[in-house]
Design an enzyme around this catalytic site. Structure first.
Site, PDB file in Angstrom:
ATOM      1  N   HIS A   1      16.129 -92.918  83.723  1.00  0.00           N
ATOM      2  CA  HIS A   1      16.119 -92.897  85.066  1.00  0.00           C
ATOM      3  C   HIS A   1      17.402 -93.278  85.678  1.00  0.00           C
ATOM      4  O   HIS A   1      18.217 -93.374  84.933  1.00  0.00           O
ATOM      5  CB  HIS A   1      15.082 -93.710  85.802  1.00  0.00           C
ATOM      6  CG  HIS A   1      14.869 -95.074  85.298  1.00  0.00           C
ATOM      7  ND1 HIS A   1      15.911 -96.091  85.361  1.00  0.00           N
ATOM      8  CD2 HIS A   1      13.910 -95.612  84.452  1.00  0.00           C
ATOM      9  CE1 HIS A   1      15.716 -97.101  84.512  1.00  0.00           C
ATOM     10  NE2 HIS A   1      14.561 -96.930  84.008  1.00  0.00           N
TER      11      HIS A   1
ATOM     12  N   HIS B   1      19.251 -96.155  83.738  1.00  0.00           N
ATOM     13  CA  HIS B   1      20.012 -95.682  82.358  1.00  0.00           C
ATOM     14  C   HIS B   1      21.072 -94.944  82.953  1.00  0.00           C
ATOM     15  O   HIS B   1      22.306 -94.847  82.040  1.00  0.00           O
ATOM     16  CB  HIS B   1      18.890 -94.680  81.526  1.00  0.00           C
ATOM     17  CG  HIS B   1      17.714 -95.454  81.183  1.00  0.00           C
ATOM     18  ND1 HIS B   1      16.487 -95.066  81.861  1.00  0.00           N
ATOM     19  CD2 HIS B   1      17.504 -96.232  80.285  1.00  0.00           C
ATOM     20  CE1 HIS B   1      15.735 -95.835  81.071  1.00  0.00           C
ATOM     21  NE2 HIS B   1      16.061 -96.511  80.619  1.00  0.00           N
TER      22      HIS B   1
ATOM     23  N   GLN C   1       8.999-102.907  68.103  1.00  0.00           N
ATOM     24  CA  GLN C   1       8.881-103.903  69.206  1.00  0.00           C
ATOM     25  C   GLN C   1       7.715-103.618  69.922  1.00  0.00           C
ATOM     26  O   GLN C   1       7.683-104.473  71.114  1.00  0.00           O
ATOM     27  CB  GLN C   1      10.128-103.685  70.050  1.00  0.00           C
ATOM     28  CG  GLN C   1      10.435-102.633  70.889  1.00  0.00           C
ATOM     29  CD  GLN C   1      11.843-102.406  71.352  1.00  0.00           C
ATOM     30  OE1 GLN C   1      12.841-101.986  70.641  1.00  0.00           O
ATOM     31  NE2 GLN C   1      11.915-102.480  72.730  1.00  0.00           N
TER      32      GLN C   1
ATOM     33  N   GLN D   1      20.920-105.566  82.643  1.00  0.00           N
ATOM     34  CA  GLN D   1      20.624-106.879  83.371  1.00  0.00           C
ATOM     35  C   GLN D   1      19.158-106.890  83.634  1.00  0.00           C
ATOM     36  O   GLN D   1      18.266-107.901  83.615  1.00  0.00           O
ATOM     37  CB  GLN D   1      21.378-107.281  84.593  1.00  0.00           C
ATOM     38  CG  GLN D   1      20.986-108.480  85.294  1.00  0.00           C
ATOM     39  CD  GLN D   1      21.443-109.439  84.436  1.00  0.00           C
ATOM     40  OE1 GLN D   1      22.357-109.690  83.607  1.00  0.00           O
ATOM     41  NE2 GLN D   1      20.515-110.598  84.271  1.00  0.00           N
ATOM     42  N   LYS D   2      18.460-105.543  83.720  1.00  0.00           N
ATOM     43  CA  LYS D   2      17.003-105.473  84.133  1.00  0.00           C
ATOM     44  C   LYS D   2      16.136-106.244  82.911  1.00  0.00           C
ATOM     45  O   LYS D   2      15.283-107.221  83.113  1.00  0.00           O
ATOM     46  CB  LYS D   2      16.678-104.048  84.136  1.00  0.00           C
ATOM     47  CG  LYS D   2      15.113-103.901  83.767  1.00  0.00           C
ATOM     48  CD  LYS D   2      14.433-103.972  85.274  1.00  0.00           C
ATOM     49  CE  LYS D   2      13.317-103.614  85.178  1.00  0.00           C
ATOM     50  NZ  LYS D   2      12.609-103.275  83.737  1.00  0.00           N
ATOM     51  N   ASP D   3      16.518-106.206  81.674  1.00  0.00           N
ATOM     52  CA  ASP D   3      15.886-107.040  80.690  1.00  0.00           C
ATOM     53  C   ASP D   3      16.933-107.696  80.274  1.00  0.00           C
ATOM     54  O   ASP D   3      17.540-108.031  79.208  1.00  0.00           O
ATOM     55  CB  ASP D   3      15.813-106.175  79.471  1.00  0.00           C
ATOM     56  CG  ASP D   3      15.182-104.564  79.790  1.00  0.00           C
ATOM     57  OD1 ASP D   3      13.648-104.821  79.565  1.00  0.00           O
ATOM     58  OD2 ASP D   3      15.458-103.763  80.044  1.00  0.00           O
TER      59      ASP D   3
ATOM     60  N   GLN E   1      16.428-110.056  76.937  1.00  0.00           N
ATOM     61  CA  GLN E   1      17.126-109.139  75.717  1.00  0.00           C
ATOM     62  C   GLN E   1      18.565-108.963  75.656  1.00  0.00           C
ATOM     63  O   GLN E   1      19.280-109.250  74.687  1.00  0.00           O
ATOM     64  CB  GLN E   1      16.509-107.647  76.043  1.00  0.00           C
ATOM     65  CG  GLN E   1      17.227-106.572  75.021  1.00  0.00           C
ATOM     66  CD  GLN E   1      16.778-105.371  75.168  1.00  0.00           C
ATOM     67  OE1 GLN E   1      15.614-105.018  74.867  1.00  0.00           O
ATOM     68  NE2 GLN E   1      17.364-104.701  75.859  1.00  0.00           N
TER      69      GLN E   1
HETATM   70  P1  AMP Z   1      14.875 -98.936  77.811  1.00  0.00           P
HETATM   71  O1  AMP Z   1      15.037 -97.536  77.590  1.00  0.00           O
HETATM   72  O2  AMP Z   1      13.914 -99.352  78.927  1.00  0.00           O
HETATM   73  O3  AMP Z   1      14.595 -99.598  76.605  1.00  0.00           O
HETATM   74  O4  AMP Z   1      16.156 -99.482  78.481  1.00  0.00           O
HETATM   75  C1  AMP Z   1      17.328 -99.177  77.822  1.00  0.00           C
HETATM   76  C2  AMP Z   1      18.443 -99.827  78.714  1.00  0.00           C
HETATM   77  O5  AMP Z   1      18.442 -99.539  80.043  1.00  0.00           O
HETATM   78  C3  AMP Z   1      18.480-101.371  78.626  1.00  0.00           C
HETATM   79  O6  AMP Z   1      19.535-102.047  78.273  1.00  0.00           O
HETATM   80  C4  AMP Z   1      17.641-101.648  79.898  1.00  0.00           C
HETATM   81  O7  AMP Z   1      18.079-103.128  80.275  1.00  0.00           O
HETATM   82  C5  AMP Z   1      18.431-100.590  80.875  1.00  0.00           C
HETATM   83  N1  AMP Z   1      17.624-100.378  81.952  1.00  0.00           N
HETATM   84  C6  AMP Z   1      16.415-100.239  82.201  1.00  0.00           C
HETATM   85  N2  AMP Z   1      16.299-100.089  83.628  1.00  0.00           N
HETATM   86  C7  AMP Z   1      17.206-100.702  84.192  1.00  0.00           C
HETATM   87  C8  AMP Z   1      17.558-100.733  85.595  1.00  0.00           C
HETATM   88  N3  AMP Z   1      16.539-100.585  86.548  1.00  0.00           N
HETATM   89  N4  AMP Z   1      18.829-101.151  85.980  1.00  0.00           N
HETATM   90  C9  AMP Z   1      19.794-101.218  85.038  1.00  0.00           C
HETATM   91  N5  AMP Z   1      19.406-101.165  83.643  1.00  0.00           N
HETATM   92  C10 AMP Z   1      18.206-100.845  83.259  1.00  0.00           C
END
Ligand code: AMP
Length: 295
Positions: free
Chosen positions: A38, A41, A65, A159-161, A164
């Site tokens: 989205h 990303h 995970q 920063q969302k996670d 992590q």
């Molecule tokens: P994921 O695919 O959920 O594992 O996320 C991949 C990367 O995208 C991780 O570093 C997340 O922190 C980042 N991410 C996910 N959602 C957001 C968001 N709303 N804003 C910024 N980064 C995000």
């Protein structure tokens, strides 16, 4: 589409080396994701493209995970749309390996132990999650290493996670990974909901209810900016007043240690740096969000 899809580590190495030479590049960026991409990303990818000559995004839903098999099976997979989104940001290469490429001998025997930072918050309700996440991040950081030893290497995390991100920074520092970790701010929808691949599992009513998370965070942020006491209890009560939302935690923590800063947050105005963390279950979906404080 100019973007290229590779599925093995050998192809990734060969193609990223070719691109680096072809572009006479001096930097390579890696954007690790689990797909179902989205705008959050997209922002990571765009930042990486702005800062590096060659950009690799990885798409890998990491079984290590996930606690429950159903959660892993249910995780959305949208490869064609993901490739189009990454292509539109200017990403050069997508590494989307099958599970057997990443774990050829089955689950790895030797893993990253994430330590005390992983025991709390998300780690408390998802045992083993961060060991699994850091193990795959370690592998992905190795896969994405630029072939030219002198090229700069950066990896992009949201920063969302927040937990992590703190753990990845610690792993990189503690174990000397030759990479610069770049944090990217949270991308939200117009009404404040932090974008997440899991939002698609919310019903309309649940999505509406989920807005209370970002509202409560904003309330605390506004109080910090106004040098007022944070009054977390009233912000918690706001979340708990929403019947479709089951609050797990809502705390202000030190961004580096993730220890609660509770004393600083009660009657006196907040001073210094903090991170407000929230996690809640909205219907069947567990959501997390956060906001940094600096006053
Ligand atoms: P994921 O695919 O959920 O594992 O996320 C991949 C990367 O995208 C991780 O570093 C997340 O922190 C980042 N991410 C996910 N959602 C957001 C968001 N709303 N804003 C910024 N980064 C995000």
């Amino acid at each position: 589409m100019a973007i290229q899809l590779v599925t093995t580590a050998a192809q990734l190495r060969a193609e990223s080396a070719r691109l680096l030479t072809e572009k006479r590049g001096t930097s390579q960026g890696l954007v690790p994701t689990m797909g179902a991409l989205h705008e959050g990303h997209a922002r990571l990818a765009r930042t990486a493209v702005e800062q590096n000559d060659v950009v690799v995004a990885s798409i890998f839903v990491n079984p290590l995970q996930f606690g429950e098999a159903v959660d892993l099976e249910r995780y959305p997979r949208t490869l064609d749309a993901d490739l189009a989104l990454l292509d539109a940001q200017g990403v050069d290469l997508v590494f989307a390996p099958p599970v057997e490429e990443v774990y050829p001998g089955g689950e790895p025997m030797v893993r990253i132990t994430s330590g005390a930072l992983a025991d709390k918050w998300e780690g408390a309700s998802r045992p083993g999650h961060f060991d699994g996440a850091l193990t795959v991040v370690a592998k992905l950081l190795h896969y994405g290493l630029p072939s030219a030893g002198e090229a700069a290497y950066r990896a992009y995390f949201g920063q969302k996670d927040a937990q992590q991100l703190t753990l990845v920074r610690r792993m990189v520092a503690d174990l000397n990974f030759p990479v610069e970790v770049v944090a990217v701010p949270i991308v939200r929808s117009e009404d404040g909901l932090a974008l997440s691949s899991r939002n698609r599992f919310l019903s309309a009513a649940e999505r509406e209810a989920a807005l209370v998370l970002s509202r409560a965070l904003r309330l605390v942020e506004e109080r910090a900016n106004a040098h007022e006491p944070l009054d977390l209890d009233s912000a918690r009560a706001l979340v708990e007043s929403q019947p479709l939302v089951a609050l797990d935690y809502f705390e202000v923590v030190d961004p580096r240690t993730l220890e609660p800063l509770a004393e600083n947050c009660r009657e006196t105005p907040f001073r210094g740096e903090g991170l407000v963390l929230i996690a809640a279950k909205v219907g069947p979906v567990r959501l997390i969000d956060n906001v940094p404080l600096d006053s």
